[in-house]
Design a protein around this motif. Sequence first.
Motif, PDB file in Angstrom:
ATOM      1  N   GLY A 136      34.173  19.283  43.428  1.00 39.04           N
ATOM      2  CA  GLY A 136      33.770  20.115  44.546  1.00 39.04           C
ATOM      3  C   GLY A 136      33.487  21.545  44.138  1.00 39.04           C
ATOM      4  N   LEU A 137      34.326  22.091  43.286  1.00 39.44           N
ATOM      5  CA  LEU A 137      34.122  23.452  42.794  1.00 39.44           C
ATOM      6  C   LEU A 137      32.842  23.535  41.974  1.00 39.44           C
ATOM      7  CD1 LEU A 137      34.965  26.362  42.330  1.00 39.44           C
ATOM      8  CD2 LEU A 137      36.529  25.569  40.543  1.00 39.44           C
ATOM      9  N   LEU A 138      32.615  22.550  41.127  1.00 30.86           N
ATOM     10  CA  LEU A 138      31.379  22.515  40.347  1.00 30.86           C
ATOM     11  C   LEU A 138      30.165  22.456  41.265  1.00 30.86           C
ATOM     12  CD1 LEU A 138      29.077  20.259  39.243  1.00 30.86           C
ATOM     13  CD2 LEU A 138      29.628  22.248  37.843  1.00 30.86           C
ATOM     14  N   GLU A 193      30.506  19.382  34.697  1.00 35.89           N
ATOM     15  CA  GLU A 193      29.145  19.891  34.510  1.00 35.89           C
ATOM     16  C   GLU A 193      28.120  18.781  34.374  1.00 35.89           C
ATOM     17  OE1 GLU A 193      32.025  23.022  33.513  1.00 35.89           O
ATOM     18  OE2 GLU A 193      31.806  20.930  32.865  1.00 35.89           O
ATOM     19  N   ASP A 194      28.561  17.581  33.996  1.00 36.72           N
ATOM     20  CA  ASP A 194      27.634  16.460  33.865  1.00 36.72           C
ATOM     21  C   ASP A 194      27.020  16.059  35.204  1.00 36.72           C
ATOM     22  OD1 ASP A 194      27.856  15.945  31.054  1.00 36.72           O
ATOM     23  OD2 ASP A 194      29.831  15.063  31.413  1.00 36.72           O
ATOM     24  N   LEU A 195      27.606  16.517  36.305  1.00 34.80           N
ATOM     25  CA  LEU A 195      27.115  16.145  37.638  1.00 34.80           C
ATOM     26  C   LEU A 195      26.166  17.176  38.226  1.00 34.80           C
ATOM     27  CD1 LEU A 195      30.464  14.818  39.155  1.00 34.80           C
ATOM     28  CD2 LEU A 195      28.645  13.507  38.059  1.00 34.80           C
ATOM     29  N   ALA A 196      26.026  18.319  37.573  1.00 35.44           N
ATOM     30  CA  ALA A 196      25.230  19.401  38.146  1.00 35.44           C
ATOM     31  C   ALA A 196      23.779  18.994  38.367  1.00 35.44           C
ATOM     32  CB  ALA A 196      25.309  20.641  37.253  1.00 35.44           C
ATOM     33  N   GLY A 197      23.189  18.304  37.398  1.00 36.42           N
ATOM     34  CA  GLY A 197      21.784  17.926  37.518  1.00 36.42           C
ATOM     35  C   GLY A 197      21.529  17.013  38.706  1.00 36.42           C
TER      36      GLY A 197
END
Length: 253
Positions: free
Chosen positions: A25-27, A222-226
């Motif tokens: 959630g934070l990411l 970070e792998d979920l950002a895209g």
Amino acid sequence: MTDLSTLFRLDGKRALVTGAGRGIGLLAARALAAYGAHVTLAARSETDIAAAADAIIKDGGRAEALMLDVTDTSAVRAVIAEAPAFDILVNNAGTNRPGPFVDVEPEAFDLVNTLNVKAAFFVAQAVTRRLIVAGRPGSIINMSSQMGHVGAKDRTIYCTTKFAIEGMTKSMAVELAPHGIRVNSIGPTFIETPMTAPYFENEDFKASVLSKIKLGRVGQVEDLAGALILLASDASGLMTGSSLLVDGGWTAE
């Protein structure tokens, strides 16, 4: 002609992220803010989300904290009805109570389903109602899991909830498409977060997980950002009812 350089931008958009105090959630909040969205971080812990919102603002983003228990449907409806419409929802709040199927007690089943399914359902409903009244399109992103596509030992409650999220996503997508509201899900593999950290202290468990992730590593937030930015933005304007698996190849066989 469409300016391709702006497809992923979220300038002028308002986003709500639940379970935003830590982990995925934070990411999500950080990523959406980095691409121009005004982000409302919702969670039960005011300290976590206030600090996170302050950090986003210091980095030049726009953010605010909202202390909210998403399992309180009345409070969810009241708060969202009074707020300006959210163009983006990251329906992320969730939990897990792993254990053998034969040992599952109703209390654990109810706890996980209340947060993972019921709360997600009614947060999405409240956001959707507001968008429809405002006559605005939107993007709803339900945080699912690879466990919404496969089964796993000691994960019967969790799998039950994530399969439910996948069904909810598809049904919402069909019903809300005439309003220009897109609904998709993201299905991560095991991601290193405060919630999963205790599991990885068990070396046998960690080895079992790594044996199934074809890329050979546990996921980082970070792998979920895209995937998040893709689904939130106009770059996915023709996507609805889909599930983006970010699972390192877990479900490929």
